[in-house]
Enzyme design. Structure first.
Site, PDB file in Angstrom:
ATOM      1  CE  LYS A 202     -36.428 -66.157  47.420  1.00 43.53           C
ATOM      2  NZ  LYS A 202     -36.410 -67.642  47.662  1.00 43.53           N
ATOM      3  NE  ARG A 236     -36.818 -68.853  40.589  1.00 42.74           N
ATOM      4  CZ  ARG A 236     -37.254 -67.648  40.868  1.00 42.74           C
ATOM      5  NH1 ARG A 236     -37.021 -66.979  41.782  1.00 42.74           N
ATOM      6  NH2 ARG A 236     -38.286 -67.469  40.054  1.00 42.74           N
TER       7      ARG A 236
HETATM    8  C1  9MG Z   1     -40.222 -69.058  42.172  1.00 42.46           C
HETATM    9  N1  9MG Z   1     -39.322 -69.077  43.050  1.00 42.46           N
HETATM   10  C2  9MG Z   1     -39.339 -67.662  43.958  1.00 42.46           C
HETATM   11  N2  9MG Z   1     -38.198 -68.068  44.828  1.00 42.46           N
HETATM   12  C3  9MG Z   1     -37.616 -69.486  44.751  1.00 42.46           C
HETATM   13  C4  9MG Z   1     -36.972 -70.192  45.195  1.00 42.46           C
HETATM   14  O1  9MG Z   1     -36.393 -69.746  46.209  1.00 42.46           O
HETATM   15  N3  9MG Z   1     -36.820 -71.430  44.698  1.00 42.46           N
HETATM   16  C5  9MG Z   1     -37.309 -71.858  43.618  1.00 42.46           C
HETATM   17  N4  9MG Z   1     -37.365 -73.222  43.330  1.00 42.46           N
HETATM   18  N5  9MG Z   1     -38.540 -71.087  43.071  1.00 42.46           N
HETATM   19  C6  9MG Z   1     -38.581 -69.906  43.597  1.00 42.46           C
END
Ligand code: 9MG
Length: 260
Positions: A202, A236
């Site tokens: 990110k 994730r």
């Molecule tokens: C779809 N998406 C993109 N970034 C995310 C994040 O930090 N958490 C979750 N649950 N979905 C995300």
């Protein structure tokens, strides 16, 4: 949780898995690398992203979900639209990952009884959320929002045992907000629900390290470790094999702590 963006414009892997064959192959590869869940999305939620019509989102994700589920994968649908959530569940998805935390009209009702749900916090909406995020106390406000969404779920019969929560790193948050949330993650565990985090590649890592999106692996792994330490139970990620190694190292140290 492995990220599978079937989109032309996602911030990290946009355009790479837009066709059926490459999307399924990527999902299968992430399972082989250790992912427990594949999160399939057909609309980018990166800051500034334009919305996509439900019909187009359905066209992108449903065949991929059907095929991965048929191959035995535990599939999550990354969507906020009730029609996409319902179709994804019909195609075999067993989890709903909604960055709007089921706030779209009809979304709560679209979730059927056999699936898990991740409720994520976001201030604003993807197109404008990074313009001027503001909080008095980011950890407390995120916690209050998630508690309210948990109550909305319970009111409609979505039981706690099916829910996860996510502070939504980068969704209407400055770097300082993201850091405070990560340091304060343990406070969100007080909700009694498992915490999912998405920190992989990110922009906060771009700011912290000066690195381009495809050179943020080390930073992503450091954040994953910090999140595990703070109580996160699902990560994730775009980099499944490397993140699984982090989970293994963290688990071993945790077990060792328990023995001491
Ligand atoms: C779809 N998406 C993109 N970034 C995310 C994040 O930090 N958490 C979750 N649950 N979905 C995300």
């Amino acid at each position: 949780m492995g990220v599978l963006n079937v989109t032309p414009d996602s911030f990290s892997d946009g355009g790479r898995y837009i066709d059926f064959g490459s999307a399924v192959a990527r999902g299968v590869a992430m399972l082989a690398a250790g992912a427990a869940v594949i999160d399939v999305g057909g609309e980018s939620t990166r800051p500034g992203a334009d919305p996509v019509a439900g019909s187009e989102e359905l066209r992108r994700v449903v065949p991929v979900i059907r095929e991965l589920a048929a191959q035995g994968a535990l599939v999550s649908i990354d969507s906020s639209k009730p029609e996409v959530i319902a179709a994804a569940i019909a195609a075999g998805a067993k989890m709903v990952n909604d960055v709007y935390a089921l706030r779209m009209p009809g979304a709560l009702e679209a979730v059927s009884s056999e699936v898990a749900v991740c409720l994520m916090h976001m201030q604003g909406e993807p197109r404008s959320m990074q313009k001027s995020p503001h909080y008095e106390d980011v950890v407390a406000e995120v916690g209050e929002f998630l508690a309210a969404r948990l109550a909305a779920c319970e009111a409609i019969g979505i039981t706690r045992d099916r829910l996860l929560i996510d502070p939504g790193f980068g969704f209407g948050k400055t770097l300082q907000h993201n850091l405070e949330l990560l340091r304060g993650l343990r406070q969100l565990t007080l909700q009694g629900l498992p915490i999912l985090v998405g920190l992989s590649r990110k922009s906060m890592l771009g700011t912290l390290t000066g690195r381009a999106v495809d050179a943020r692996l080390a930073g992503s792994l450091a954040l994953a470790y910090a999140a595990l330490e703070g109580g996160a139970r699902m990560i994730r990620t775009h980099d499944v094999a490397e993140t699984c190694d982090v989970v293994k190292v963290w688990s071993a140290l945790r077990q060792c702590e328990g023995m001491a």
